[in-house]
Design an enzyme around this catalytic site. Structure first.
Site, short mmCIF file in Angstrom:
data_model
loop_
_atom_site.label_atom_id
_atom_site.label_comp_id
_atom_site.label_asym_id
_atom_site.label_seq_id
_atom_site.Cartn_x
_atom_site.Cartn_y
_atom_site.Cartn_z
N LYS A 1 0.81 -1.00 0.05
CA LYS A 1 0.12 -0.05 0.05
C LYS A 1 0.76 1.40 0.11
O LYS A 1 0.68 2.17 -0.82
CB LYS A 1 -0.93 0.06 1.29
CG LYS A 1 -1.70 -1.03 1.25
CD LYS A 1 -2.68 -1.22 2.53
CE LYS A 1 -1.95 -1.30 3.99
NZ LYS A 1 -1.16 -2.35 4.45
N ARG B 1 -9.33 1.04 9.33
CA ARG B 1 -8.84 -0.62 9.64
C ARG B 1 -9.81 -1.28 10.32
O ARG B 1 -9.48 -2.59 10.52
CB ARG B 1 -7.69 -0.51 10.37
CG ARG B 1 -6.19 -0.63 9.66
CD ARG B 1 -5.25 -0.58 10.56
NE ARG B 1 -4.31 -1.36 10.27
CZ ARG B 1 -3.02 -0.91 9.55
NH1 ARG B 1 -2.96 0.36 9.23
NH2 ARG B 1 -2.06 -1.74 9.49
N ARG C 1 12.18 -5.84 4.63
CA ARG C 1 11.97 -4.44 4.24
C ARG C 1 12.88 -3.75 5.32
O ARG C 1 13.12 -4.11 6.22
CB ARG C 1 10.65 -4.26 4.80
CG ARG C 1 10.15 -2.72 4.76
CD ARG C 1 8.86 -2.15 5.00
NE ARG C 1 8.11 -2.78 6.05
CZ ARG C 1 6.98 -2.56 6.31
NH1 ARG C 1 6.02 -1.95 5.26
NH2 ARG C 1 6.35 -3.08 7.28
N ARG D 1 0.01 -9.47 13.16
CA ARG D 1 -0.67 -8.18 12.40
C ARG D 1 -1.53 -9.06 11.12
O ARG D 1 -2.72 -8.39 10.99
CB ARG D 1 0.36 -7.45 11.58
CG ARG D 1 1.22 -6.31 12.49
CD ARG D 1 2.32 -5.84 12.32
NE ARG D 1 2.44 -5.37 10.89
CZ ARG D 1 3.64 -5.18 10.06
NH1 ARG D 1 4.81 -5.65 10.53
NH2 ARG D 1 3.31 -4.53 9.05
N ARG E 1 11.73 -2.34 10.94
CA ARG E 1 10.80 -2.02 11.90
C ARG E 1 10.54 -2.95 13.01
O ARG E 1 10.62 -4.22 12.54
CB ARG E 1 9.53 -1.73 10.96
CG ARG E 1 9.14 -0.65 10.47
CD ARG E 1 8.16 -0.25 9.57
NE ARG E 1 6.80 -0.93 10.05
CZ ARG E 1 5.57 -0.69 9.35
NH1 ARG E 1 5.52 -0.10 8.38
NH2 ARG E 1 4.52 -1.33 9.86
P1 AP5 Z 1 4.94 -1.46 1.92
O1 AP5 Z 1 4.57 -0.77 0.66
O2 AP5 Z 1 5.63 -0.92 2.80
O3 AP5 Z 1 3.83 -2.43 2.43
P2 AP5 Z 1 2.38 -1.87 3.09
O4 AP5 Z 1 1.12 -2.53 2.64
O5 AP5 Z 1 2.31 -0.23 3.17
O6 AP5 Z 1 2.68 -2.49 4.77
P3 AP5 Z 1 2.88 -2.02 6.00
O7 AP5 Z 1 3.42 -3.08 7.00
O8 AP5 Z 1 3.39 -0.49 6.28
O9 AP5 Z 1 1.35 -1.93 6.25
P4 AP5 Z 1 0.81 -2.07 7.76
O10 AP5 Z 1 -0.79 -1.85 7.29
O11 AP5 Z 1 1.12 -3.35 8.45
O12 AP5 Z 1 1.41 -1.08 8.68
P5 AP5 Z 1 1.17 0.54 9.08
O13 AP5 Z 1 2.16 1.26 9.03
O14 AP5 Z 1 -0.05 0.96 8.61
O15 AP5 Z 1 5.63 -2.92 1.15
C1 AP5 Z 1 6.39 -4.05 2.07
C2 AP5 Z 1 7.52 -4.52 1.61
O16 AP5 Z 1 7.46 -5.11 0.26
C3 AP5 Z 1 8.67 -3.34 1.28
O17 AP5 Z 1 9.96 -3.98 1.57
C4 AP5 Z 1 8.43 -3.06 -0.30
O18 AP5 Z 1 9.84 -2.43 -0.81
C5 AP5 Z 1 8.01 -4.30 -0.75
N1 AP5 Z 1 7.25 -4.47 -1.82
C6 AP5 Z 1 6.37 -3.47 -2.16
N2 AP5 Z 1 5.68 -3.71 -3.32
C7 AP5 Z 1 6.34 -4.98 -3.71
C8 AP5 Z 1 6.15 -5.78 -5.11
N3 AP5 Z 1 5.42 -5.46 -6.01
N4 AP5 Z 1 6.94 -6.81 -5.22
C9 AP5 Z 1 8.13 -6.86 -4.28
N5 AP5 Z 1 8.19 -6.18 -3.16
C10 AP5 Z 1 7.34 -5.29 -2.68
O19 AP5 Z 1 0.71 0.33 10.61
C11 AP5 Z 1 1.56 -0.13 11.59
C12 AP5 Z 1 0.81 -0.33 12.80
O20 AP5 Z 1 0.37 1.08 13.14
C13 AP5 Z 1 -0.33 -1.05 13.00
O21 AP5 Z 1 0.13 -2.45 13.24
C14 AP5 Z 1 -1.26 -0.43 14.08
O22 AP5 Z 1 -0.51 -0.76 15.36
C15 AP5 Z 1 -0.92 0.95 13.93
N6 AP5 Z 1 -2.10 1.64 12.87
C16 AP5 Z 1 -1.87 1.90 11.76
N7 AP5 Z 1 -3.10 2.41 11.28
C17 AP5 Z 1 -3.99 2.25 12.32
C18 AP5 Z 1 -5.49 2.41 12.35
N8 AP5 Z 1 -6.11 2.72 11.42
N9 AP5 Z 1 -6.29 2.18 13.64
C19 AP5 Z 1 -5.37 1.91 14.59
N10 AP5 Z 1 -4.30 1.38 14.34
C20 AP5 Z 1 -3.45 1.74 13.24
#
Ligand code: AP5
Length: 212
Positions: A13, A85, A124, A168, A157
């Site tokens: 994403k 979420r 990552r 997660r 991370r």
């Molecule tokens: P990346 O693009 O970083 O993936 P992402 O979907 O953004 O993954 P996140 O881990 O950031 O999402 P998340 O939802 O778990 O975490 P968030 O930060 O929102 O890609 C991942 C990897 O794959 C990278 O290395 C990239 O280079 C690689 N990649 C990408 N595309 C590729 C492809 N096509 N082919 C090969 N490799 C590829 O949330 C973290 C924490 O914050 C949560 O656990 C929670 O505690 C809190 N939080 C966040 N939002 C909320 C909310 N709305 N409500 C409550 N708590 C929340």
């Protein structure tokens, strides 16, 4: 235009949202990035959020919903990545769009298998300064461990360990997956196959946006 990107942790994403932000001139808003900044700066919100994030759990809605709505309200078009979420957050967002007279134009889900996600998240690395994202297997930085953009040392991370990734993923299944049905009943969801090159996925998303 307002776009919502859905998908499991690590589905890509953030990677796609950053590309869309550049191409479409919309503001990328990711609560995960905002919260990580708050944790780094040891703010009141960061201190409260830290243990939930480290354990792979959602931060309570009472800390998230108002913060996100205020940020969305300041912008003239957003790409949302990581909000909503759960159903309560989705309902709050629907209410905000209805009351403000704005529209949520596209809901796009990036679909990736759990095995692929574990591979991606284990590899990552992120820049704690500018947020640039790398992958030691698929997209390494030019110099090992160093951000290409600003030369900062990259980090792994805390929630990208195999155990926390599984947690997660189960939080995603229980709490976030139901909002896919919610949006299917409120305007529809475009499902994009996420196990392709970053550029192919990006072009697919752009094509869908242009045609709809
Ligand atoms: P990346 O693009 O970083 O993936 P992402 O979907 O953004 O993954 P996140 O881990 O950031 O999402 P998340 O939802 O778990 O975490 P968030 O930060 O929102 O890609 C991942 C990897 O794959 C990278 O290395 C990239 O280079 C690689 N990649 C990408 N595309 C590729 C492809 N096509 N082919 C090969 N490799 C590829 O949330 C973290 C924490 O914050 C949560 O656990 C929670 O505690 C809190 N939080 C966040 N939002 C909320 C909310 N709305 N409500 C409550 N708590 C929340």
């Amino acid at each position: 235009m307002n776009i919502l990107l859905l998908g499991a942790p690590g589905a890509g994403k953030g990677t796609q949202a950053k590309l869309l932000e550049k191409r479409l001139g919309l503001k990328h808003i990711a609560p995960g990035d905002i919260l990580r900044d708050e944790v780094k700066n040891e703010t009141e919100l960061g201190i409260k959020a830290k243990s939930y994030m480290d354990g792979g759990n959602l931060v309570p809605d009472s800390l998230i919903i108002d913060m996100m709505i205020k940020r969305i309200d300041k912008e003239n078009g957003v790409i949302l990545d990581g909000f909503p979420r759960n159903i309560a957050q989705a309902e709050a967002l629907t209410e905000y769009f209805r009351d403000s007279g704005k529209t949520l134009d596209h809901v796009i889900k990036i679909s990736v298998s759990e095995d692929e996600i574990i591979r991606r998240l284990s590899g990552r690395r992120v820049c704690p300064e500018c947020g640039a994202t790398y992958n030691i297997m698929f997209n390494p930085p030019q110099k090992e461990g160093i951000c290409d953009v600003d030369g900062t040392a990259l980090i792994h991370r805390k929630d990208d360990t195999e155990e926390t990734i599984h947690k997660r993923f189960s939080v995603f299944d229980e709490q976030t997956r139901p909002i896919i049905d919610y949006y299917q009943q409120h305007g529809g969801v475009e499902i994009v196959h996420g196990e392709r090159d970053v550029e192919d996925i990006f072009n697919g998303i752009l094509q869908y946006i242009e045609e709809n």
